[in-house]
Design a protein around this motif. Sequence first.
Motif, PDB file in Angstrom:
ATOM      1  N   LYS A  77       2.407  10.050 -10.041  1.00 13.91           N
ATOM      2  CA  LYS A  77       1.551  10.395 -11.196  1.00 13.91           C
ATOM      3  C   LYS A  77       0.973  11.801 -11.019  1.00 13.91           C
ATOM      4  O   LYS A  77       0.955  12.605 -11.963  1.00 13.91           O
ATOM      5  CB  LYS A  77       0.403   9.387 -11.326  1.00 13.91           C
ATOM      6  N   GLN A  78       0.492  12.104  -9.818  1.00 17.68           N
ATOM      7  CA  GLN A  78      -0.059  13.435  -9.546  1.00 17.68           C
ATOM      8  C   GLN A  78       1.015  14.506  -9.724  1.00 17.68           C
ATOM      9  O   GLN A  78       0.759  15.593 -10.247  1.00 17.68           O
ATOM     10  CB  GLN A  78      -0.631  13.501  -8.132  1.00 17.68           C
ATOM     11  N   ASN A 112       6.117  11.975  -0.696  1.00 14.71           N
ATOM     12  CA  ASN A 112       5.915  10.524  -0.721  1.00 14.71           C
ATOM     13  C   ASN A 112       6.139   9.955   0.673  1.00 14.71           C
ATOM     14  O   ASN A 112       6.952  10.475   1.442  1.00 14.71           O
ATOM     15  CB  ASN A 112       6.908   9.857  -1.673  1.00 14.71           C
ATOM     16  N   ILE A 119       2.064   1.663  -3.582  1.00 17.60           N
ATOM     17  CA  ILE A 119       0.977   2.131  -4.455  1.00 17.60           C
ATOM     18  C   ILE A 119       0.688   3.607  -4.192  1.00 17.60           C
ATOM     19  O   ILE A 119       0.503   4.399  -5.119  1.00 17.60           O
ATOM     20  CB  ILE A 119      -0.283   1.257  -4.271  1.00 17.60           C
ATOM     21  N   GLU A 120       0.657   3.983  -2.908  1.00 19.04           N
ATOM     22  CA  GLU A 120       0.422   5.388  -2.538  1.00 19.04           C
ATOM     23  C   GLU A 120       1.482   6.288  -3.169  1.00 19.04           C
ATOM     24  O   GLU A 120       1.167   7.346  -3.728  1.00 19.04           O
ATOM     25  CB  GLU A 120       0.464   5.509  -1.006  1.00 19.04           C
ATOM     26  N   ASN A 121       2.741   5.865  -3.121  1.00 21.00           N
ATOM     27  CA  ASN A 121       3.819   6.656  -3.703  1.00 21.00           C
ATOM     28  C   ASN A 121       3.720   6.717  -5.226  1.00 21.00           C
ATOM     29  O   ASN A 121       4.000   7.756  -5.826  1.00 21.00           O
ATOM     30  CB  ASN A 121       5.182   6.121  -3.273  1.00 21.00           C
ATOM     31  N   GLN A 122       3.313   5.619  -5.852  1.00 28.30           N
ATOM     32  CA  GLN A 122       3.138   5.626  -7.309  1.00 28.30           C
ATOM     33  C   GLN A 122       2.053   6.619  -7.710  1.00 28.30           C
ATOM     34  O   GLN A 122       2.207   7.355  -8.689  1.00 28.30           O
ATOM     35  CB  GLN A 122       2.784   4.219  -7.809  1.00 28.30           C
ATOM     36  N   GLU A 123       0.961   6.650  -6.944  1.00 26.68           N
ATOM     37  CA  GLU A 123      -0.123   7.605  -7.223  1.00 26.68           C
ATOM     38  C   GLU A 123       0.370   9.039  -7.069  1.00 26.68           C
ATOM     39  O   GLU A 123       0.052   9.912  -7.884  1.00 26.68           O
ATOM     40  CB  GLU A 123      -1.320   7.358  -6.296  1.00 26.68           C
ATOM     41  N   LYS A 124       1.139   9.292  -6.025  1.00 24.60           N
ATOM     42  CA  LYS A 124       1.668  10.642  -5.809  1.00 24.60           C
ATOM     43  C   LYS A 124       2.620  11.031  -6.931  1.00 24.60           C
ATOM     44  O   LYS A 124       2.634  12.189  -7.358  1.00 24.60           O
ATOM     45  CB  LYS A 124       2.376  10.728  -4.453  1.00 24.60           C
ATOM     46  N   SER A 176       0.834  -1.211   0.000  1.00 24.35           N
ATOM     47  CA  SER A 176       0.000   0.000   0.000  1.00 24.35           C
ATOM     48  C   SER A 176       0.866   1.257   0.000  1.00 24.35           C
ATOM     49  O   SER A 176       0.518   2.252  -0.648  1.00 24.35           O
ATOM     50  CB  SER A 176      -0.969   0.011   1.181  1.00 24.35           C
TER      51      SER A 176
END
Length: 197
Positions: free
Chosen positions: A42-43, A89, A35-40, A32
């Motif tokens: 992308k943002q 992140n 995944i959270e860091n990957q989303e950040k 998790s």
Amino acid sequence: MYTTKSNYYLENNIPLRSKIIFSEDIFENILSKRIENQEKNKQREELEKQYMQYEYNPINYSSLEDLSISVETRNKTQSKFIKSRIEENAREFSNGQTALEFFDKELKEDSLYLLDEPENSLSPKFQIELIQLISELSRFFKCQFIIATHSPFLLSIPNAKIYDLDSIPIATKKWYELENMKIYYNFFKEHKSKFDI
């Protein structure tokens, strides 16, 4: 008859914060964070594009938000603009460090914990750190642990009562009497000369 979780714990004298922690829970925590860091990330890429669009194009007055962003991009560096809109992140450690951090956060005083192979993801060094945490919680903070493990480090926790589930009938043993520990012992005994250098 229906009962809530809290009623069940109270009726059976089990501390309310008690829980079962599976090795999968630790892996999910590690994943998790990734995944959270990957989303950040992308943002962050989207914000970089937005910054470039507003910084180097004529000021767009189509909305108040556009005007606000245009003014902001002209008054901030790209990094400050991005930092003002998105958190850093989550710090990524090794799997072992993240697992140890998970235990440090999850284990609370006056609780009963059932741990399923907590050594997964932990190097020997981190297993020893987990032993210290478990020992302190047991000794000073009224915690009890039931641990399913193959780890020689966890099995050697002082005063642990060990049930050998491989023996028929199930019996209590000392950690060094377990078949798995004898396999470790024989392996290292066979390679002893390599450690004597």
